[in-house]
Design an enzyme around this catalytic site. Structure first.
Site, PDB file in Angstrom:
ATOM      1  N   THR A 193      14.152  -2.286   8.539  1.00 26.06           N
ATOM      2  CA  THR A 193      15.288  -2.843   7.815  1.00 26.06           C
ATOM      3  C   THR A 193      15.381  -2.097   6.496  1.00 26.06           C
ATOM      4  O   THR A 193      14.347  -1.863   5.867  1.00 26.06           O
ATOM      5  CB  THR A 193      15.047  -4.339   7.490  1.00 26.06           C
ATOM      6  OG1 THR A 193      14.072  -4.862   8.390  1.00 26.06           O
ATOM      7  CG2 THR A 193      16.303  -5.145   7.544  1.00 26.06           C
ATOM      8  N   GLY A 244     -11.009   2.755   3.942  1.00 31.78           N
ATOM      9  CA  GLY A 244      -9.865   2.641   3.030  1.00 31.78           C
ATOM     10  C   GLY A 244     -10.102   1.743   1.832  1.00 31.78           C
ATOM     11  O   GLY A 244      -9.790   2.090   0.697  1.00 31.78           O
ATOM     12  N   HIS A 302     -13.282   4.544   8.637  1.00 38.08           N
ATOM     13  CA  HIS A 302     -12.555   3.327   8.201  1.00 38.08           C
ATOM     14  C   HIS A 302     -13.073   2.802   6.855  1.00 38.08           C
ATOM     15  O   HIS A 302     -13.649   1.711   6.777  1.00 38.08           O
ATOM     16  CB  HIS A 302     -12.636   2.241   9.288  1.00 38.08           C
ATOM     17  CG  HIS A 302     -11.538   1.222   9.157  1.00 38.08           C
ATOM     18  ND1 HIS A 302     -11.057   0.501  10.224  1.00 38.08           N
ATOM     19  CD2 HIS A 302     -10.823   0.796   8.086  1.00 38.08           C
ATOM     20  CE1 HIS A 302     -10.102  -0.324   9.818  1.00 38.08           C
ATOM     21  NE2 HIS A 302      -9.944  -0.161   8.517  1.00 38.08           N
ATOM     22  N   ALA A 348      -3.819   3.135   8.309  1.00 38.04           N
ATOM     23  CA  ALA A 348      -3.307   1.811   8.694  1.00 38.04           C
ATOM     24  C   ALA A 348      -4.191   1.214   9.787  1.00 38.04           C
ATOM     25  O   ALA A 348      -5.191   0.538   9.477  1.00 38.04           O
ATOM     26  CB  ALA A 348      -1.852   1.940   9.133  1.00 38.04           C
ATOM     27  N   ARG A 349      -3.857   1.475  11.038  1.00 41.79           N
ATOM     28  CA  ARG A 349      -4.691   1.048  12.166  1.00 41.79           C
ATOM     29  C   ARG A 349      -4.643   2.152  13.214  1.00 41.79           C
ATOM     30  O   ARG A 349      -3.585   2.747  13.463  1.00 41.79           O
ATOM     31  CB  ARG A 349      -4.176  -0.259  12.772  1.00 41.79           C
ATOM     32  CG  ARG A 349      -4.555  -1.516  12.008  1.00 41.79           C
ATOM     33  CD  ARG A 349      -6.068  -1.804  12.072  1.00 41.79           C
ATOM     34  NE  ARG A 349      -6.443  -3.027  11.396  1.00 41.79           N
ATOM     35  CZ  ARG A 349      -6.811  -3.115  10.110  1.00 41.79           C
ATOM     36  NH1 ARG A 349      -6.843  -2.023   9.361  1.00 41.79           N
ATOM     37  NH2 ARG A 349      -7.156  -4.275   9.590  1.00 41.79           N
ATOM     38  N   ILE A 409       0.848  -1.211   0.000  1.00 43.75           N
ATOM     39  CA  ILE A 409       0.000   0.000   0.000  1.00 43.75           C
ATOM     40  C   ILE A 409       0.879   1.255   0.000  1.00 43.75           C
ATOM     41  O   ILE A 409       0.624   2.199  -0.751  1.00 43.75           O
ATOM     42  CB  ILE A 409      -0.981  -0.014   1.192  1.00 43.75           C
ATOM     43  CG1 ILE A 409      -1.908  -1.237   1.076  1.00 43.75           C
ATOM     44  CG2 ILE A 409      -1.806   1.277   1.221  1.00 43.75           C
ATOM     45  CD1 ILE A 409      -2.836  -1.471   2.271  1.00 43.75           C
ATOM     46  N   GLU A 441     -12.486   1.977  17.629  1.00 38.50           N
ATOM     47  CA  GLU A 441     -13.603   2.087  16.682  1.00 38.50           C
ATOM     48  C   GLU A 441     -14.822   1.345  17.231  1.00 38.50           C
ATOM     49  O   GLU A 441     -14.656   0.272  17.799  1.00 38.50           O
ATOM     50  CB  GLU A 441     -13.180   1.486  15.339  1.00 38.50           C
ATOM     51  CG  GLU A 441     -12.042   2.268  14.718  1.00 38.50           C
ATOM     52  CD  GLU A 441     -11.558   1.681  13.382  1.00 38.50           C
ATOM     53  OE1 GLU A 441     -12.199   0.749  12.864  1.00 38.50           O
ATOM     54  OE2 GLU A 441     -10.545   2.169  12.890  1.00 38.50           O
TER      55      GLU A 441
END
Ligand code: GLV
Length: 318
Positions: A183, A286, A284, A236-237, A162, A266
């Site tokens: 990383t 997305g 929410h 994302a969250r 994404i 939520e």
């Protein structure tokens, strides 16, 4: 051949793979209300599979109740790419497969992230709310001044499918794109330190999964590193951002604006965030396009059909 518990309604066609495989489907509730924890625990042992949404908590109790020897549950398929609502470790111990829907929602979610980048940067929600409420008295040279998106520096936190789809859109807006991952990706634009990326970006967009390592990744200290003209976007969250700290930062003008699609608890939204200036808040959505939500449901259904036929599903969470 098997019985599948469907916790909520899904778009038309989403269950075709289950029907084609001759599986019996039970649920959702007539009025589509969510299953309670008790209802999930009670229903689980009578089913070979559960097709659920990210709002269903499939915890160790539900999995223990469903898995052998108590029941015959073999697979839980989440109609979502994120699976923080499922106790994956417990499922692994009990031999229950967990599947999600990676890949099919990347472009749709990136569209929404970009919509929030534009809406928050250009204060669209406040401008529209004023117009609708009759508070607009005519064009003014100093009204609703936002931040330019074109030519700005975008800082992506997380650089998976994404995040990369958002980066492709940013290129069309002439943005400089930086990304942070723990990383190194070894790719141009990689910034090793999150704090450094936050200080350099005009727009910060979050694309990390939620887990212990990312809870309140964006907290008061990190918000204070961002530019006062910067915009934060979260698709994302919710718990990746400390909502109360974000509201404080908006009120104090420590950052310019925020575009938020996901929340810590939520469907509740922190009252301070609801009251904060320059916050574009969405429920929410997305991945919410007809085509994508249908593809997600099909993918979850295909995974169930695969597991129950003894095939390895393409989208097994490991
Ligand atoms: C939506 O938030 C998803 O994880 O699919």
């Amino acid at each position: 051949m098997g019985r599948v518990l469907l916790t909520r309604r899904v778009p038309d066609g989403g269950l075709d793979p289950l029907v084609d495989a001759g599986l019996e489907i039970s649920g959702p509730h007539e009025d589509d209300r969510p299953f309670t924890a008790d209802e999930l625990r009670t229903a689980a042992p009578d089913h070979d599979a559960i097709v659920c949404l990210l709002t269903d908590r499939i915890d160790a109790d539900v999995l223990r109740a469903g898995a052998p020897p108590a029941g015959r549950l073999r697979v839980v398929a989440n109609v979502a790419v994120g699976y923080d609502n499922i106790d994956v470790a417990a499922a692994r111990d009990l031999g229950v497969a967990v599947c999600n829907t990676p890949g099919v929602l990347d472009e749709t979610t990136a569209d929404l992230a970009f919509a929030l980048i534009l809406a928050a940067s250009r204060v669209l929600s406040e401008a529209e709310a004023d117009l609708r409420a009759g508070r607009w008295s005519g064009w003014g040279v100093g009204q609703y001044l936002g931040q330019d998106v074109h030519g700005a520096t975008l800082g992506l936190v997380g650089y998976g499918r994404i995040g990369r789809a958002v980066a492709r859109r940013a290129t069309g807006f002439g943005m400089t794109v930086l990304h942070h991952t723990r990383t190194s990706t070894g790719e141009p634009g990689h910034v090793a330190e999150l704090d450094d990326l936050l200080a350099r970006a005009d727009v910060v967009s979050l694309h990390v999964p939620f887990g212990d390592a990312t809870r309140h990744l964006i907290d008061a200290r990190r918000l204070s590193l961002m530019k006062p003209t910067a915009v934060l976007v979260n698709t994302a969250r919710g718990p990746v951002v400390d909502e109360a700290a974000l509201a404080d930062a908006l009120v104090a003008g420590r950052i310019f604006a925020a575009g938020i699609d996901v929340f810590e608890r939520e469907p509740d939204v922190h009252p301070n965030l609801l009251a904060a200036p320059r916050a574009v808040l969405l429920p929410h959505i997305g991945s919410a396009s007809v085509a994508t939500r249908t593809r997600m449901a099909r993918m979850a259904s295909e995974a169930v059909a695969d597991v129950l036929s003894g095939r390895r599903p393409a989208n097994l969470v490991e």
